[in-house]
Design a protein around this motif. Structure first.
Motif, mmCIF file in Angstrom:
data_model
loop_
_atom_site.group_PDB
_atom_site.id
_atom_site.type_symbol
_atom_site.label_atom_id
_atom_site.label_comp_id
_atom_site.label_asym_id
_atom_site.label_seq_id
_atom_site.Cartn_x
_atom_site.Cartn_y
_atom_site.Cartn_z
ATOM 1 N N PRO A 37 0.805 -1.228 0.000
ATOM 2 C CA PRO A 37 0.000 0.000 0.000
ATOM 3 C C PRO A 37 0.840 1.280 0.000
ATOM 4 C CG PRO A 37 -0.938 -1.592 1.512
ATOM 5 C CD PRO A 37 0.400 -2.139 1.098
ATOM 6 N N VAL A 38 1.990 1.262 0.665
ATOM 7 C CA VAL A 38 2.889 2.416 0.617
ATOM 8 C C VAL A 38 3.387 2.613 -0.813
ATOM 9 C CG1 VAL A 38 5.089 3.353 1.406
ATOM 10 C CG2 VAL A 38 3.606 2.162 3.016
ATOM 11 N N SER A 39 3.765 1.511 -1.456
ATOM 12 C CA SER A 39 4.248 1.571 -2.840
ATOM 13 C C SER A 39 3.193 2.160 -3.764
ATOM 14 C CB SER A 39 4.631 0.175 -3.334
ATOM 15 O OG SER A 39 5.644 -0.402 -2.547
ATOM 16 N N MET A 40 1.918 1.829 -3.523
ATOM 17 C CA MET A 40 0.839 2.317 -4.380
ATOM 18 C C MET A 40 0.734 3.835 -4.349
ATOM 19 S SD MET A 40 -2.209 -0.346 -3.473
ATOM 20 C CE MET A 40 -1.978 -2.114 -3.545
ATOM 21 N N VAL A 41 0.786 4.400 -3.157
ATOM 22 C CA VAL A 41 0.689 5.857 -3.035
ATOM 23 C C VAL A 41 1.930 6.521 -3.625
ATOM 24 C CG1 VAL A 41 0.461 7.791 -1.428
ATOM 25 C CG2 VAL A 41 -0.793 5.662 -1.007
ATOM 26 N N VAL A 42 3.094 5.946 -3.338
ATOM 27 C CA VAL A 42 4.338 6.502 -3.875
ATOM 28 C C VAL A 42 4.337 6.453 -5.405
ATOM 29 C CG1 VAL A 42 6.844 6.188 -4.006
ATOM 30 C CG2 VAL A 42 5.671 5.974 -1.804
ATOM 31 N N ALA A 43 3.847 5.348 -5.974
ATOM 32 C CA ALA A 43 3.836 5.179 -7.433
ATOM 33 C C ALA A 43 2.957 6.212 -8.124
ATOM 34 C CB ALA A 43 3.363 3.770 -7.791
ATOM 35 N N ALA A 44 1.927 6.691 -7.443
ATOM 36 C CA ALA A 44 1.059 7.716 -8.021
ATOM 37 C C ALA A 44 1.832 9.015 -8.258
ATOM 38 C CB ALA A 44 -0.132 7.977 -7.104
ATOM 39 N N ILE A 45 2.876 9.236 -7.481
ATOM 40 C CA ILE A 45 3.668 10.464 -7.581
ATOM 41 C C ILE A 45 4.902 10.259 -8.454
ATOM 42 C CG2 ILE A 45 4.833 12.290 -6.292
ATOM 43 C CD1 ILE A 45 1.759 11.944 -5.785
ATOM 44 N N THR A 46 5.580 9.129 -8.313
ATOM 45 C CA THR A 46 6.840 8.925 -9.035
ATOM 46 C C THR A 46 6.634 8.790 -10.534
ATOM 47 O OG1 THR A 46 6.711 6.517 -8.801
ATOM 48 C CG2 THR A 46 7.906 7.726 -7.087
ATOM 49 N N TYR B 26 6.811 17.841 -12.652
ATOM 50 C CA TYR B 26 6.180 16.558 -13.000
ATOM 51 C C TYR B 26 5.551 15.904 -11.767
ATOM 52 C CZ TYR B 26 6.019 11.585 -14.376
ATOM 53 O OH TYR B 26 5.637 10.283 -14.612
ATOM 54 N N TYR B 27 6.303 15.861 -10.655
ATOM 55 C CA TYR B 27 5.788 15.254 -9.430
ATOM 56 C C TYR B 27 4.589 16.027 -8.891
ATOM 57 C CZ TYR B 27 10.292 12.783 -9.474
ATOM 58 O OH TYR B 27 11.379 12.014 -9.826
ATOM 59 N N GLN B 28 4.669 17.350 -8.945
ATOM 60 C CA GLN B 28 3.572 18.171 -8.440
ATOM 61 C C GLN B 28 2.309 18.007 -9.294
ATOM 62 O OE1 GLN B 28 5.657 21.904 -8.390
ATOM 63 N NE2 GLN B 28 6.996 21.204 -6.712
ATOM 64 N N ALA B 29 2.491 17.849 -10.591
ATOM 65 C CA ALA B 29 1.343 17.598 -11.473
ATOM 66 C C ALA B 29 0.717 16.238 -11.162
ATOM 67 C CB ALA B 29 1.778 17.663 -12.938
ATOM 68 N N ASN B 30 1.565 15.250 -10.864
ATOM 69 C CA ASN B 30 1.051 13.927 -10.494
ATOM 70 C C ASN B 30 0.262 13.979 -9.192
ATOM 71 O OD1 ASN B 30 2.121 12.731 -12.741
ATOM 72 N ND2 ASN B 30 3.872 11.798 -11.704
ATOM 73 N N LEU B 31 0.730 14.792 -8.250
ATOM 74 C CA LEU B 31 0.008 14.949 -6.991
ATOM 75 C C LEU B 31 -1.382 15.543 -7.228
ATOM 76 C CD1 LEU B 31 -0.260 14.989 -3.895
ATOM 77 C CD2 LEU B 31 0.873 17.235 -3.926
ATOM 78 N N ALA B 32 -1.444 16.584 -8.044
ATOM 79 C CA ALA B 32 -2.741 17.212 -8.339
ATOM 80 C C ALA B 32 -3.692 16.211 -8.999
ATOM 81 C CB ALA B 32 -2.534 18.424 -9.234
ATOM 82 N N LYS B 33 -3.171 15.425 -9.911
ATOM 83 C CA LYS B 33 -3.974 14.408 -10.594
ATOM 84 C C LYS B 33 -4.445 13.337 -9.611
ATOM 85 C CE LYS B 33 -3.686 11.009 -14.355
ATOM 86 N NZ LYS B 33 -2.792 10.400 -15.370
#
Length: 355
Positions: free
Chosen positions: A29-38, A219-226
């Motif tokens: 589950p940690v990997s899932m959240v991290v993958a949304a950003i990376t 790029y990371y900040q755009a992924n966070l917004a998405k």
């Protein structure tokens, strides 16, 4: 000649210039959240395999190498993953790691002494994470299991006083000062089952990645917004679906779903075991059978990380439904949409057994 040397020099430097940040995670589950950003700009290396449980895990030499080589280690926290505490300290990674339980703004629950209080879970009370829970001294997460000197897990045999203690943190810093000051004894560490807490982790991971990989910060900040926008939509969708079954009584394998249950208004009638690596005795089984009859329980959930034999024995001769409920999302494909699919899978598992 100079042109050749210049070409060789650029070629030699290219691997360094193109090296991606390495984020080491504790569980899926940690990997899932991290993958949304990376996205594809950083590499994720997970320590606990998808088929294993963090409740009873021992590090291998290869895991220690991952920690030593990590740009950042992201973990839930010492009350779930005590096997990581000392290695992080030894590798000098403790201060730079992201400990989910200790993040600013988290809403945390305490384990309850019983589940008769489920109706009163609406209040969110302020909680100072630096305070020790004096009334929870009997819950000792520092104890090792007798047969596992290297396997450090949960001891949930002793429950805690206040299940409606939703804890909200407002502090100036991203983390509280120093990991040594965090007393999470009594706190339910299954924080990944709350979409609100997932957003908190995503925000901190975005900030950290932007610091260590500045050229990809936008790029990371755009992924966070998405991610945040998508999570809001997914959350509403799941809430509407689960509202149809939120009065149906069920029993879970172990007391580890309170974040999901409270967030979506579900209410379990009991659990098979409070410590998932320990089998319930005959007395507990008899009590559960009584609860199943008394509460007209319609489903008993198993977990893929543990043997279903206990559930089968419990339901022998009854018509009660059973289904696996995977709190770790072991079979979810890891990509930027993994956390959405994880929430979907949990929702579908509840609906399939309760609907």
């Amino acid at each position: 000649m100079n042109k050749l040397l210049l070409t060789l020099g650029v070629t030699a430097l290219s691997p360094l210039a193109l090296a991606k940040p390495v984020i080491v995670t504790s569980i899926k589950p940690v990997s899932m959240v991290v993958a949304a950003i990376t996205g594809d700009r950083a590499d994720i290396e997970q320590i606990v395999s998808n088929s294993a449980s963090p409740h009873d895990f021992a590090l291998r030499p290869s895991d220690l190498r991952k920690i030593a080589n990590a740009d950042t280690v992201v973990w839930v926290g010492e009350s779930l993953e005590r096997f990581l505490e000392k290695p992080l300290e030894n590798a000098g990674k403790e201060a730079s790691s992201i400990e989910w339980l200790a993040l600013n703004g988290m809403k945390l629950h305490n384990f309850a002494e019983n589940h008769d209080d489920h109706e009163s879970h609406d209040d969110h009370e302020g909680h100072d994470h630096d305070k020790h829970h004096d009334d929870h001294d009997d819950h000792d997460h520092d104890k090792h299991h007798d047969d596992h000197d290297d396997h450090e897990g949960h001891d949930h045999d002793k429950h805690h006083d206040d299940h409606d203690d939703h804890e909200d943190h407002d502090h100036d810093d991203e983390h509280h000062e120093g990991h040594e000051g965090h007393d999470h004894s009594g706190v339910d560490p299954h924080v990944w089952l709350s979409p609100d807490n997932a957003k908190i982790l995503a925000q901190v991971v975005t900030k950290r990645l932007s610091e260590i990989d500045g050229q990809n910060a936008v790029y990371y900040q755009a992924n966070l917004a998405k991610f945040e926008q998508g999570l809001t939509a997914k959350d509403a969708q799941i809430r509407a679906a689960l509202n149809k079954v939120n009065t149906v009584p069920y029993i879970v394998f172990h007391d580890g779903y309170s974040y999901f249950e409270r967030h979506y208004g579900l209410q379990h009638a009991g659990e098979i075991t409070v410590s998932p690596e320990r089998k319930p005795g005959a007395k507990k089984v008899a009590e559960l059978r009584h609860e199943i009859e008394e509460h007209k329980v319609q489903c008993v959930f198993s977990e893929p990380q543990f043997s279903p034999a206990i559930v089968k024995a419990l339901l022998e001769g009854s018509n009660v439904n059973t289904a696996p409920l995977d709190p770790l999302g072991g079979k979810i494909k890891l990509d930027s949409n993994a956390y959405y699919r994880f929430l979907d899978s949990l929702s579908d598992q509840f609906l399939s057994c309760l609907g």
